[in-house]
Design a protein around this motif. Sequence first.
Motif, PDB file in Angstrom:
ATOM      1  N   LYS A   8       0.849  -1.200   0.000  1.00  0.00           N
ATOM      2  CA  LYS A   8       0.000   0.000   0.000  1.00  0.00           C
ATOM      3  C   LYS A   8       0.880   1.244   0.000  1.00  0.00           C
ATOM      4  O   LYS A   8       1.911   1.283   0.664  1.00  0.00           O
ATOM      5  CB  LYS A   8      -0.890  -0.004   1.239  1.00  0.00           C
ATOM      6  N   ARG A   9       0.488   2.242  -0.789  1.00  0.00           N
ATOM      7  CA  ARG A   9       1.246   3.497  -0.804  1.00  0.00           C
ATOM      8  C   ARG A   9       1.255   4.101   0.589  1.00  0.00           C
ATOM      9  O   ARG A   9       0.236   4.166   1.257  1.00  0.00           O
ATOM     10  CB  ARG A   9       0.633   4.509  -1.770  1.00  0.00           C
ATOM     11  N   THR A  13      -2.877   8.800  -2.414  1.00  0.00           N
ATOM     12  CA  THR A  13      -3.619   7.754  -3.126  1.00  0.00           C
ATOM     13  C   THR A  13      -3.832   8.186  -4.569  1.00  0.00           C
ATOM     14  O   THR A  13      -3.775   9.375  -4.899  1.00  0.00           O
ATOM     15  CB  THR A  13      -4.998   7.525  -2.481  1.00  0.00           C
ATOM     16  N   THR A  14      -4.051   7.220  -5.419  1.00  0.00           N
ATOM     17  CA  THR A  14      -4.380   7.508  -6.820  1.00  0.00           C
ATOM     18  C   THR A  14      -5.661   6.765  -7.168  1.00  0.00           C
ATOM     19  O   THR A  14      -5.974   5.725  -6.584  1.00  0.00           O
ATOM     20  CB  THR A  14      -3.255   7.051  -7.766  1.00  0.00           C
ATOM     21  N   ARG A  15      -6.380   7.307  -8.112  1.00  0.00           N
ATOM     22  CA  ARG A  15      -7.573   6.608  -8.616  1.00  0.00           C
ATOM     23  C   ARG A  15      -7.818   7.015 -10.054  1.00  0.00           C
ATOM     24  O   ARG A  15      -7.465   8.123 -10.463  1.00  0.00           O
ATOM     25  CB  ARG A  15      -8.802   6.899  -7.763  1.00  0.00           C
ATOM     26  N   ARG A  25      -4.346  12.195  -4.744  1.00  0.00           N
ATOM     27  CA  ARG A  25      -4.818  12.880  -3.535  1.00  0.00           C
ATOM     28  C   ARG A  25      -3.831  12.599  -2.407  1.00  0.00           C
ATOM     29  O   ARG A  25      -3.184  11.554  -2.374  1.00  0.00           O
ATOM     30  CB  ARG A  25      -6.223  12.395  -3.147  1.00  0.00           C
ATOM     31  N   TYR A  26      -3.735  13.531  -1.455  1.00  0.00           N
ATOM     32  CA  TYR A  26      -2.777  13.385  -0.356  1.00  0.00           C
ATOM     33  C   TYR A  26      -3.196  14.279   0.797  1.00  0.00           C
ATOM     34  O   TYR A  26      -4.075  15.139   0.655  1.00  0.00           O
ATOM     35  CB  TYR A  26      -1.371  13.770  -0.829  1.00  0.00           C
ATOM     36  N   ARG A  33      -7.050  17.149   3.390  1.00  0.00           N
ATOM     37  CA  ARG A  33      -6.890  16.364   2.181  1.00  0.00           C
ATOM     38  C   ARG A  33      -6.872  17.290   0.970  1.00  0.00           C
ATOM     39  O   ARG A  33      -7.672  18.227   0.867  1.00  0.00           O
ATOM     40  CB  ARG A  33      -8.028  15.358   2.021  1.00  0.00           C
ATOM     41  N   LYS A  35      -6.083  17.495  -3.485  1.00  0.00           N
ATOM     42  CA  LYS A  35      -5.881  16.752  -4.723  1.00  0.00           C
ATOM     43  C   LYS A  35      -4.941  17.545  -5.614  1.00  0.00           C
ATOM     44  O   LYS A  35      -4.819  18.773  -5.505  1.00  0.00           O
ATOM     45  CB  LYS A  35      -7.210  16.495  -5.429  1.00  0.00           C
ATOM     46  N   LYS A  43      -1.195   6.172 -14.359  1.00  0.00           N
ATOM     47  CA  LYS A  43      -1.053   6.002 -12.910  1.00  0.00           C
ATOM     48  C   LYS A  43       0.382   6.288 -12.482  1.00  0.00           C
ATOM     49  O   LYS A  43       0.617   6.891 -11.427  1.00  0.00           O
ATOM     50  CB  LYS A  43      -1.439   4.572 -12.533  1.00  0.00           C
ATOM     51  N   GLU A  47       1.685   8.842  -9.557  1.00  0.00           N
ATOM     52  CA  GLU A  47       2.505   8.402  -8.423  1.00  0.00           C
ATOM     53  C   GLU A  47       3.819   9.194  -8.357  1.00  0.00           C
ATOM     54  O   GLU A  47       4.291   9.526  -7.270  1.00  0.00           O
ATOM     55  CB  GLU A  47       2.776   6.898  -8.532  1.00  0.00           C
TER      56      GLU A  47
END
Length: 386
Positions: A8-9, A13-15, A25-26, A33, A35, A43, A47
């Motif tokens: 897991k990162r 996160t990515t989507r 997003r972070y 939070r 984006k 992807k 990242e």
Amino acid sequence: MAPRKKAKRRFGTTRQLPSGAWQARYTGSDGQRHKAPHTFPTKTAAEEWLVETEADLLRGVWIDPDAGLIPLEEYAEQWIEERGLADRTAELYRAYLRNHISPYLGDVMIGDLKPPRVRSWRATLLNHTGESTVAKVYSLLRAIMNTAEDDELIRRNPCRIRGAGQARTPERPTATLPEVFAIAHKIQPRYEALVLLATFGQLRFGELMALRRADLRVPATGSPVVKVRSAVSQLNSGTQMLKAPKGSEAGVRPVTLPEAIAPELRRHLKHYAEPGDDGRVFVGPKGGTARRSNFNRIWKRALRESGANPELHLHDLRHTGGTLSAQTGATVREVMKRMGHSTTRAAMIYQHATDERDAKIAEALNLMITEARAAADEAEKDPPAA
């Protein structure tokens, strides 16, 4: 053997969005939070962006991407309002903003203003605006964005064009001494002393208009002295106001004048200045303070009738005085004091040697060389006894 779980990162996160693009997003250092300000084609690209953002957080240089969501025009107006600028300066900056910045960049969010956009804007201005004006407008935008950087609204100032803020204006002409006295003789008598004070006192127009009798001391014998304490500033609306002279503390100064112009100064005080210590030294025929537009008509007529250089401005007499002061051998600091300069940069232009001065320097060097050679020849002819 059980399949290995995908790691897991540990940051962000990515989507993948329905469009196929990827979003990152972070959590920022503010605990909120966030984006990424844009999406990514893959992807991997998303990242990689998260890795760079995490590095910024660890180095303490992370900038909240939402902080820069302020239109440039709105931020610039606020910047001008908060500077505590003199009225004339604030008026000038708003004119630059209104005419040269807002039409092109006013609705751009300051966080989205990047160097390529700045370069394109400046190139567009140069197509229809003088280089000197463009340099001043660019300097204003750079100052505004410097504050945005200090406020941590942007990571780095996008105004990075080397030399773009330096105005390359053609050198103004200076009057010769015969021209100065010819203009003084031909101008309306009530302004003869003004021409002489602009030249030999190196006073600006606003400083001349603000003079009171108590500021101009003309003894029976010896050198007159003028004390610069304030200046008249005129806004575009026509409103005139008294303010501190340009250069703040350096602008407030006493200037010793040549004794040779004392008779003209005495005559002026006797016939044209208002009475009393607080009486104005220069007033118009109807008792008002001269405005630049009205005085320029009087000035142009004096140039025509005197046969002086028609390109001369009244302000050029100030440069004439500075050049004459430098030619007497005055140091940079001495020229600065007389002219009310707070930095050496402006005063240095009066240290440039004229052809006449350059010839005198060469003549002096020639004399030194000749004397040194003569002394050497004498020593060779008559060596000391052993």
